[in-house]
Each structure stands twice: as C-alpha cells, then as structure tokens.
Design a protein around this motif. Structure first.
Motif, PDB file in Angstrom:
ATOM      1  N   LEU A  50       0.810  -1.219   0.000  1.00 48.60           N
ATOM      2  CA  LEU A  50       0.000   0.000   0.000  1.00 48.60           C
ATOM      3  C   LEU A  50       0.846   1.273   0.000  1.00 48.60           C
ATOM      4  CD1 LEU A  50      -3.016  -1.008   2.225  1.00 48.60           C
ATOM      5  CD2 LEU A  50      -3.171   0.061  -0.027  1.00 48.60           C
ATOM      6  N   VAL A  51       2.135   1.131  -0.286  1.00 47.91           N
ATOM      7  CA  VAL A  51       2.980   2.308  -0.487  1.00 47.91           C
ATOM      8  C   VAL A  51       2.410   3.083  -1.689  1.00 47.91           C
ATOM      9  CG1 VAL A  51       5.282   3.039  -1.197  1.00 47.91           C
ATOM     10  CG2 VAL A  51       5.033   1.194   0.472  1.00 47.91           C
ATOM     11  N   THR A 166      -9.746  10.493  -3.908  1.00 45.75           N
ATOM     12  CA  THR A 166      -8.443  10.618  -4.567  1.00 45.75           C
ATOM     13  C   THR A 166      -7.358  10.073  -3.655  1.00 45.75           C
ATOM     14  OG1 THR A 166      -9.132  12.570  -5.838  1.00 45.75           O
ATOM     15  CG2 THR A 166      -6.769  12.222  -5.560  1.00 45.75           C
ATOM     16  N   HIS A 167      -6.494   9.262  -4.215  1.00 45.82           N
ATOM     17  CA  HIS A 167      -5.399   8.682  -3.438  1.00 45.82           C
ATOM     18  C   HIS A 167      -4.206   8.498  -4.366  1.00 45.82           C
ATOM     19  CE1 HIS A 167      -5.954   4.593  -5.204  1.00 45.82           C
ATOM     20  NE2 HIS A 167      -7.162   5.087  -5.417  1.00 45.82           N
ATOM     21  N   ARG A 168      -3.062   8.239  -3.783  1.00 45.48           N
ATOM     22  CA  ARG A 168      -1.841   8.096  -4.581  1.00 45.48           C
ATOM     23  C   ARG A 168      -1.529   6.636  -4.864  1.00 45.48           C
ATOM     24  NH1 ARG A 168       2.204  13.129  -3.814  1.00 45.48           N
ATOM     25  NH2 ARG A 168       0.633  14.615  -4.596  1.00 45.48           N
ATOM     26  N   VAL A 169      -1.037   6.394  -6.070  1.00 50.28           N
ATOM     27  CA  VAL A 169      -0.567   5.068  -6.451  1.00 50.28           C
ATOM     28  C   VAL A 169       0.803   5.225  -7.085  1.00 50.28           C
ATOM     29  CG1 VAL A 169      -2.912   4.204  -6.830  1.00 50.28           C
ATOM     30  CG2 VAL A 169      -1.631   5.131  -8.764  1.00 50.28           C
ATOM     31  N   ILE A 170       1.583   4.154  -7.031  1.00 50.01           N
ATOM     32  CA  ILE A 170       2.874   4.153  -7.725  1.00 50.01           C
ATOM     33  C   ILE A 170       2.928   2.971  -8.678  1.00 50.01           C
ATOM     34  CG2 ILE A 170       4.094   5.358  -5.883  1.00 50.01           C
ATOM     35  CD1 ILE A 170       5.301   2.711  -5.006  1.00 50.01           C
ATOM     36  N   GLU A 171       3.722   3.144  -9.736  1.00 49.34           N
ATOM     37  CA  GLU A 171       3.929   2.093 -10.732  1.00 49.34           C
ATOM     38  C   GLU A 171       5.418   1.785 -10.781  1.00 49.34           C
ATOM     39  OE1 GLU A 171       1.892   0.292 -12.420  1.00 49.34           O
ATOM     40  OE2 GLU A 171      -0.046   1.343 -12.396  1.00 49.34           O
ATOM     41  N   ARG A 172       5.848   0.871  -9.922  1.00 53.73           N
ATOM     42  CA  ARG A 172       7.279   0.573  -9.808  1.00 53.73           C
ATOM     43  C   ARG A 172       7.871   0.076 -11.117  1.00 53.73           C
ATOM     44  NH1 ARG A 172       9.154  -4.153  -5.860  1.00 53.73           N
ATOM     45  NH2 ARG A 172       8.531  -5.341  -7.709  1.00 53.73           N
ATOM     46  N   ASP A 173       7.082  -0.684 -11.870  1.00 59.54           N
ATOM     47  CA  ASP A 173       7.556  -1.232 -13.142  1.00 59.54           C
ATOM     48  C   ASP A 173       6.967  -0.487 -14.329  1.00 59.54           C
ATOM     49  OD1 ASP A 173       8.871  -3.162 -11.611  1.00 59.54           O
ATOM     50  OD2 ASP A 173       7.165  -4.525 -11.673  1.00 59.54           O
ATOM     51  N   GLY A 174       6.603   0.776 -14.127  1.00 66.62           N
ATOM     52  CA  GLY A 174       5.951   1.524 -15.201  1.00 66.62           C
ATOM     53  C   GLY A 174       4.556   0.962 -15.457  1.00 66.62           C
ATOM     54  N   GLY A 196      -3.886  -3.005  -4.043  1.00 67.65           N
ATOM     55  CA  GLY A 196      -2.903  -2.206  -3.329  1.00 67.65           C
ATOM     56  C   GLY A 196      -2.562  -0.958  -4.112  1.00 67.65           C
ATOM     57  N   ASP A 197      -2.093   0.077  -3.425  1.00 61.25           N
ATOM     58  CA  ASP A 197      -1.699   1.315  -4.098  1.00 61.25           C
ATOM     59  C   ASP A 197      -0.342   1.183  -4.769  1.00 61.25           C
ATOM     60  OD1 ASP A 197      -4.055   2.345  -3.127  1.00 61.25           O
ATOM     61  OD2 ASP A 197      -3.116   3.461  -1.481  1.00 61.25           O
ATOM     62  N   ASN A 198       0.460   0.237  -4.341  1.00 61.13           N
ATOM     63  CA  ASN A 198       1.740  -0.073  -4.976  1.00 61.13           C
ATOM     64  C   ASN A 198       1.442  -1.127  -6.039  1.00 61.13           C
ATOM     65  OD1 ASN A 198       4.386  -0.610  -5.651  1.00 61.13           O
ATOM     66  ND2 ASN A 198       5.062  -1.034  -3.552  1.00 61.13           N
ATOM     67  N   ARG A 199       0.958  -0.682  -7.177  1.00 58.47           N
ATOM     68  CA  ARG A 199       0.291  -1.558  -8.129  1.00 58.47           C
ATOM     69  C   ARG A 199       1.151  -2.704  -8.663  1.00 58.47           C
ATOM     70  NH1 ARG A 199      -4.396   1.405  -9.638  1.00 58.47           N
ATOM     71  NH2 ARG A 199      -5.355   1.679  -7.581  1.00 58.47           N
ATOM     72  N   ASP A 200       2.461  -2.514  -8.735  1.00 61.07           N
ATOM     73  CA  ASP A 200       3.329  -3.578  -9.254  1.00 61.07           C
ATOM     74  C   ASP A 200       3.955  -4.412  -8.145  1.00 61.07           C
ATOM     75  OD1 ASP A 200       2.884  -2.848 -11.928  1.00 61.07           O
ATOM     76  OD2 ASP A 200       4.422  -1.291 -11.812  1.00 61.07           O
TER      77      ASP A 200
END
Length: 256
Positions: A50-51, A166-174, A196-200
């Motif tokens: 959830l990062v 609205t919330h933040r998500v990251i795409e570690r692998d694009g 999870g918000d850390n989608r990858d």
C-alpha cells in the motif's frame, strides 16, 4: 471482652491485595477484549503493497464497527454465526482489513476498488471501472526500492475513483508490469475487489489464485489512523533509538 469465633477466615492484608490485583487484571483484560472485538483493533504493516499510503513499520487502528460484525470480528473467528449483523457496506476507496478468502485466517489490508456487480480491468496500467478509465494525474516521482533493494525513483499518480476519492498510487515497473494488463473481472454479489496502491508490488484481487474476490463476511474493519510509525529496518522495542527511527510526522495521520 471475649471474642466470639464465627468460623469465618480473616484475610490478611497480603491476601486482600493479591485478590484486588487479580480482579483489576481480569477487568482490564475483559475491557481490552471488548474494545478489540467491538471498537478498535491495532495492526502493523509488514509489506509495501500500500505504499505510498501506508509504509512498512506503520501501526494503525482499524475500526471494527464500520462494516458491522461477522465471526471474523472476534479473535480466532469462531463459527458462532454467518453473515454480518448491523452491516454497512464498504465504500469505494476505503482501506480495509479482511481475512484472506483462501484460508479465512490470514489478515490482509488493501483498498476497496470494486463493488458488487462492478466490472474491473487494468489496461496499460490504467484502472478501468465499468468500462471507463479512472482519472489519474502524474505527480512527482516516488523514491522506493526495486526488487533487488536498490533505491529508485518511480512514477507516482493521483488516482480519482468514480465516487471522488483521490489517493496516490505508484507504478514501480511503469505501466507494463505483470498485473498492468488484465481481463475484465466481474465482481460477484456480496463480494468486493481489493487492490494495493503499490500496483506492481501487491498481491490482491487481480490474482484470483491467491486473493480473488473478497466476501463481505471476511471484512474485519476499516483502517482509520496511524498511531505509531517506525523505519522499516528499525525495531520498535529499541526505545533508545526512537529519536531517529520513529517517523514522528506520520503519528496520528488519518488514513485516506
């Protein structure tokens, strides 16, 4: 004056003190059990799924009353009844703790993305709900680590769900990670789709063999507030290290 022996045993001061101590301990345990079962339960975050919303080392309170009560609201999930009482369904965007459907015992925490009847799909990293792309806006990169533990900067977005959350998500692998292109999932009645918000870096409802759709009965509660937070590689019991290992700025942060 002669004393009459009534046969009653006179308690010594030590015996009375011990009995009072036992009573206080038992009462405290009962109160703690009631609070944990009906009101709030503490959890800690052991993984980065959830990062950036929740970090490894965060400690949070989950409200047990938010969705009503099921057998999973109680310690060890005793099979006393089925379904939920005083039920109130989760809202899209809630961060919730639930029992993993695979074993009904492991605690998982994810964000509610899909409601019963929704169609969910990810296309090139973009979440789609009921055939419409969810709006996301690129913001500053997020500093994290790659699968080998090396520091990297990764794309970060503000994602706005259909109900305005609205919330933040990251795409570690694009936008081309393993779960960034999926087929259409149709959420069954009485179930929810969790991500999870850390989608990858999240094992969630996209992985039907590990998580899949989550029954409403499996929900434990809604994450409300961070009451303590410590660096991922630090130990909470090392109190003497707290001045530089505790994330003071995260304490008492509401969870959104």
């Amino acid at each position: 004056m002669a004393r009459v022996d009534t046969g009653a045993k006179i308690r010594t001061k030590d015996e009375g003190g011990l009995l009072e101590t036992v009573k206080v301990v038992v009462q405290a345990l009962l109160i703690a059990l009631v609070v944990r079962t009906l009101l709030f339960q503490p959890f800690n975050i052991p993984s980065g799924s959830l990062v950036p919303t929740l970090l490894v080392g965060d400690y949070l309170f989950v409200s047990k009353y938010s969705y009503g009560y099921s057998r999973h609201s109680m310690p060890f999930s005793p099979p006393l009844f089925s379904g939920r009482i005083w039920a109130s369904e989760p809202q899209r965007g809630d961060i919730a703790v639930f029992k993993l459907p695979k074993d009904n015992s492991t605690d998982y925490i994810k964000r509610v993305i899909g409601l019963p009847g929704d169609k969910i799909q990810v296309v090139d990293g973009v979440l789609h709900i009921n055939g419409k792309a969810v709006v996301r806006k690129r913001v500053e990169d997020y500093r994290t680590t790659d699968p080998y533990g090396r520091p990297v900067s990764v794309p970060q977005y503000d994602e706005t769900l259909p109900n305005g959350v609205t919330h933040r998500v990251i795409e570690r692998d694009g936008d081309h990670g393993y779960w960034d292109n999926t087929y259409v999932y149709t959420v069954p009645p009485g179930h929810f789709f969790m991500m999870g918000d850390n989608r990858d870096n999240s094992t969630d409802s996209r992985d039907e063999s590990s998580v899949g759709f989550v029954p409403f009965e499996n929900f434990v509660g809604r994450a409300e507030i961070i009451f303590f937070s410590i660096d991922e590689n630090a130990s909470a019991w090392r109190i003497w290290e707290w001045p530089w290992t505790v994330r003071w700025g995260r304490i008492l942060d509401p969870i959104r």
